[in-house]
Structure formats: C-alpha cells, structure tokens
Design an enzyme around this catalytic site. Structure first.
Site, PDB file in Angstrom:
ATOM      1  N   GLY A  46       0.838  -1.191   0.000  1.00  0.00           N
ATOM      2  CA  GLY A  46       0.000   0.000   0.000  1.00  0.00           C
ATOM      3  C   GLY A  46       0.869   1.236   0.000  1.00  0.00           C
ATOM      4  CD  GLN A  51       3.529   5.821   2.573  1.00  0.00           C
ATOM      5  OE1 GLN A  51       2.493   5.285   2.177  1.00  0.00           O
ATOM      6  NE2 GLN A  51       4.570   5.143   3.023  1.00  0.00           N
ATOM      7  CB  CYS A  89       5.931   2.451   7.382  1.00  0.00           C
ATOM      8  SG  CYS A  89       5.321   3.934   6.553  1.00  0.00           S
ATOM      9  CG  LEU A  90       6.747   1.262   1.301  1.00  0.00           C
ATOM     10  CD1 LEU A  90       5.899   1.527   0.069  1.00  0.00           C
ATOM     11  CD2 LEU A  90       7.861   0.283   1.005  1.00  0.00           C
ATOM     12  CG  HIS A 131      -0.032   1.104   7.380  1.00  0.00           C
ATOM     13  ND1 HIS A 131       0.913   0.765   8.321  1.00  0.00           N
ATOM     14  CD2 HIS A 131       0.621   1.873   6.474  1.00  0.00           C
ATOM     15  CE1 HIS A 131       2.079   1.306   7.994  1.00  0.00           C
ATOM     16  NE2 HIS A 131       1.923   1.986   6.868  1.00  0.00           N
ATOM     17  CD  GLU A 132      -0.861   2.523   2.918  1.00  0.00           C
ATOM     18  OE1 GLU A 132      -0.482   3.706   2.820  1.00  0.00           O
ATOM     19  OE2 GLU A 132      -0.068   1.576   3.093  1.00  0.00           O
ATOM     20  CG  HIS A 135       0.706   6.696   5.725  1.00  0.00           C
ATOM     21  ND1 HIS A 135       1.848   7.303   6.196  1.00  0.00           N
ATOM     22  CD2 HIS A 135       1.038   5.401   5.529  1.00  0.00           C
ATOM     23  CE1 HIS A 135       2.818   6.417   6.272  1.00  0.00           C
ATOM     24  NE2 HIS A 135       2.350   5.255   5.873  1.00  0.00           N
TER      25      HIS A 135
END
Length: 188
Positions: A46, A51, A89-90, A131-132, A135
């Site tokens: 995701g 991000q 997380c990226l 999670h997204e 963000h």
C-alpha cells in the site's frame, strides 16, 4: 510510468492530515498511477499520497488478493475481533514491529473518477486500509505500538543510516533495495 521519491520519517507532510479530494481530473488519475508505480517499485502492499509528498486523501493497495485505490476513504470497525501482526512502512525503512488492529472494517470512499466504492475487508486488506488511512490522518504506525515496542522501534530508527544523515526523501529504488537487504538479513 512515473516512480516518485518516497518521503521518510521526519518529513512534515507525513504528520499532517491530508486534504479531501474535491476535483476529479487528470491530476488525480496521474496521482493514482504514480502511487501505483511507486508502490510496485518499492515492493509495498500500500502507499498513501503523503508518502510521495502529496497532501491529498488518496491511497493505493495490492495485497495479492485485492488491488485498487481509494479516494477520500473512511472506515468503520466491524466486530470486535483483533489481529496482531508485523507492520512496516515504506516511509520508515528498517523498522518492522507487531501492531494490533481490528480484524475487519467496512470501507467507503470513491475512485479516481468520483464513483462510489464500498467494501468490507478483513485480515491483511483490513490492516492495509487502516495503515494507509492513518497516513492520510498524519498518523504513523509507530504511534500504534505499545510503549516498549515504540521505544525499541525508535532506537532502531535513530540508528539507521538514513535517519542519522538527516535524509527525508529517498528514491523508490533505494527503498526497494533496503527492503530486499532487510529480508535477506531476516533469512527470507
């Protein structure tokens, strides 16, 4: 195909609430394409618009069983069952910890053309949606950890080469390389 650099922990956009999308145009379609290309390049499941430095409420996902995108998403928890599992997380390379979240959610939003989208998700897809969406609300998964794990995760983060160098943006290919190296270290 436009792969974007990934914003890292410390970049203020990751801690700000993203704005609602009000105009559905070619810029929104390009944002979805850029997010998708960048997510695949980095090996993520995701990715949210902040991000890649865009403060809009948009994210993409591909959990293997489900893929797509959501604009202006909201969710509500379904049932009382929870799941605990590893999250990374990226935008926080090298940190991976167990997070407890609701196991099932009902998701509503629209697609990049403004058409309604609604579905129920459980397991990995429910975790990804939460999670997204976090963000988009300026919340990082570190904030979902119990205090002892958060302390450990922050120590790992502070010791990372990118953090000690003050880097807040990395090319997607470097994120991908770091994820592959970390997986090899863990024996995967």
């Amino acid at each position: 195909m436009t792969i974007q650099p990934v914003r890292l922990f410390g970049d203020p956009i990751l801690r700000a609430r993203a704005a609602e999308v009000e105009t559905f145009d070619k810029e929104v379609r390009q944002l979805v394409a850029d997010l998708t290309d960048t997510m695949y390049e980095t090996g993520g499941v995701g990715m949210a618009a902040p991000q890649i430095g865009v403060g809009l409420r948009v994210f993409v996902y591909d959990t293997g069983d489900a893929q797509g995108h959501l604009v202006n998403p909201v969710f509500e928890v379904v049932g009382t069952e929870t799941q605990t599992g590893p999250e990374g997380c990226l935008s926080i390379p090298g940190v991976r910890e167990d997070v407890t979240r609701p196991n099932a959610v009902r998701v509503r939003g629209v697609d990049m053309d403004g058409e309604p989208v609604e579905f129920e998700a459980e397991g990995l897809l429910a975790r990804c949606v939460q999670h997204e969406t976090d963000h988009l609300d300026g919340v990082l998964f570190l904030q979902r950890l119990d205090p002892a794990l958060r302390k450990e995760a922050m120590r790992t983060l502070r010791e990372s080469s990118w953090f000690t160098a003050g880097v807040t943006v990395l090319p997607a290919s470097e994120i991908s390389g770091r994820r592959k190296a970390a997986a090899q270290e863990r024996g995967r």
